[in-house]
Motif scaffolding. Sequence first.
Motif, PDB file in Angstrom:
ATOM      1  N   THR A  94       0.822  -1.211   0.000  1.00 50.80           N
ATOM      2  CA  THR A  94       0.000   0.000   0.000  1.00 50.80           C
ATOM      3  C   THR A  94       0.853   1.257   0.000  1.00 50.80           C
ATOM      4  OG1 THR A  94      -1.788  -1.137   1.166  1.00 50.80           O
ATOM      5  CG2 THR A  94      -1.780   1.270   1.256  1.00 50.80           C
ATOM      6  N   GLU A  95       1.893   1.275   0.830  1.00 42.42           N
ATOM      7  CA  GLU A  95       2.750   2.457   0.924  1.00 42.42           C
ATOM      8  C   GLU A  95       3.447   2.746  -0.399  1.00 42.42           C
ATOM      9  OE1 GLU A  95       6.705   4.094   3.324  1.00 42.42           O
ATOM     10  OE2 GLU A  95       5.768   2.198   3.920  1.00 42.42           O
ATOM     11  N   VAL A  96       4.029   1.727  -1.000  1.00 44.09           N
ATOM     12  CA  VAL A  96       4.724   1.915  -2.277  1.00 44.09           C
ATOM     13  C   VAL A  96       3.730   2.333  -3.365  1.00 44.09           C
ATOM     14  CG1 VAL A  96       6.046   0.768  -4.096  1.00 44.09           C
ATOM     15  CG2 VAL A  96       6.590   0.321  -1.697  1.00 44.09           C
ATOM     16  N   SER A  97       2.571   1.700  -3.377  1.00 48.07           N
ATOM     17  CA  SER A  97       1.570   2.003  -4.402  1.00 48.07           C
ATOM     18  C   SER A  97       1.083   3.445  -4.299  1.00 48.07           C
ATOM     19  CB  SER A  97       0.383   1.050  -4.285  1.00 48.07           C
ATOM     20  OG  SER A  97       0.775  -0.286  -4.507  1.00 48.07           O
ATOM     21  N   GLN A  98       0.836   3.914  -3.077  1.00 44.69           N
ATOM     22  CA  GLN A  98       0.368   5.295  -2.896  1.00 44.69           C
ATOM     23  C   GLN A  98       1.432   6.297  -3.323  1.00 44.69           C
ATOM     24  OE1 GLN A  98      -0.831   5.355   1.237  1.00 44.69           O
ATOM     25  NE2 GLN A  98      -2.918   4.698   0.769  1.00 44.69           N
ATOM     26  N   ARG A  99       2.688   6.017  -2.978  1.00 40.36           N
ATOM     27  CA  ARG A  99       3.770   6.927  -3.355  1.00 40.36           C
ATOM     28  C   ARG A  99       3.922   6.999  -4.876  1.00 40.36           C
ATOM     29  NH1 ARG A  99       7.608   4.575  -0.779  1.00 40.36           N
ATOM     30  NH2 ARG A  99       8.574   3.472  -2.511  1.00 40.36           N
TER      31      ARG A  99
END
Length: 210
Positions: A94-99
């Motif tokens: 989720t973190e990588v995708s949002q960034r």
Amino acid sequence: MTTYRNRAEAGAALAGQLSGLAGQPDVIVLGLVRGGVPVARVVADRLGAPLDILVVRKLGMPWAPEVAFGALGPGGVQVLNEQVAAGLDQADVTEVSQREQAELDRRERLYRSARPPLDLAGRTAVVVDDGLATGATARAAVAVARRLGARRVVVAVPVGSVEACDLLATESDELVCAQRPPDFGAVSTYYTDFHEVSDGEVTDALAADR
């Protein structure tokens, strides 16, 4: 294996293998942002076809960003390498995708500016990058092109790993890869000048079509 002086020389070599598409009115060349755009600019010029862009973002492992577990494209397209992604915590995904989604949105706003949304309905989309390593970004690009209504999707690269080329050959309508070295390494190995393409280079390449 040939080493290209730069992306423009790679584009010229690639265009020679795409000569069968020259002058066809339904063809549009799509440069993958950012490194594929200088290659695509030369290909578009040689084929007499319009140039546009596809903004696709690689999803890199948190501790090894150069290793992709998937990719994002405009329109909500997400392609995951399920085997790799399965080993990650959902929070990391989720973190990588949002960034990466935030960066994708920024680039779309910057590069598109007053350009209309990409219209591929009924067209032959030639998706161009400077090379294929894992193939994750190109897979996302193929998915985007199909979602936008492309009649046919051709993936064209100056160099690619055997594994990535085999994968893209099954997911695109046609793959054109000028070089498939058996011991691939990295895309940069096959260029003398492999500088990071700037935002300005992308906008300049697109401006040449106006």
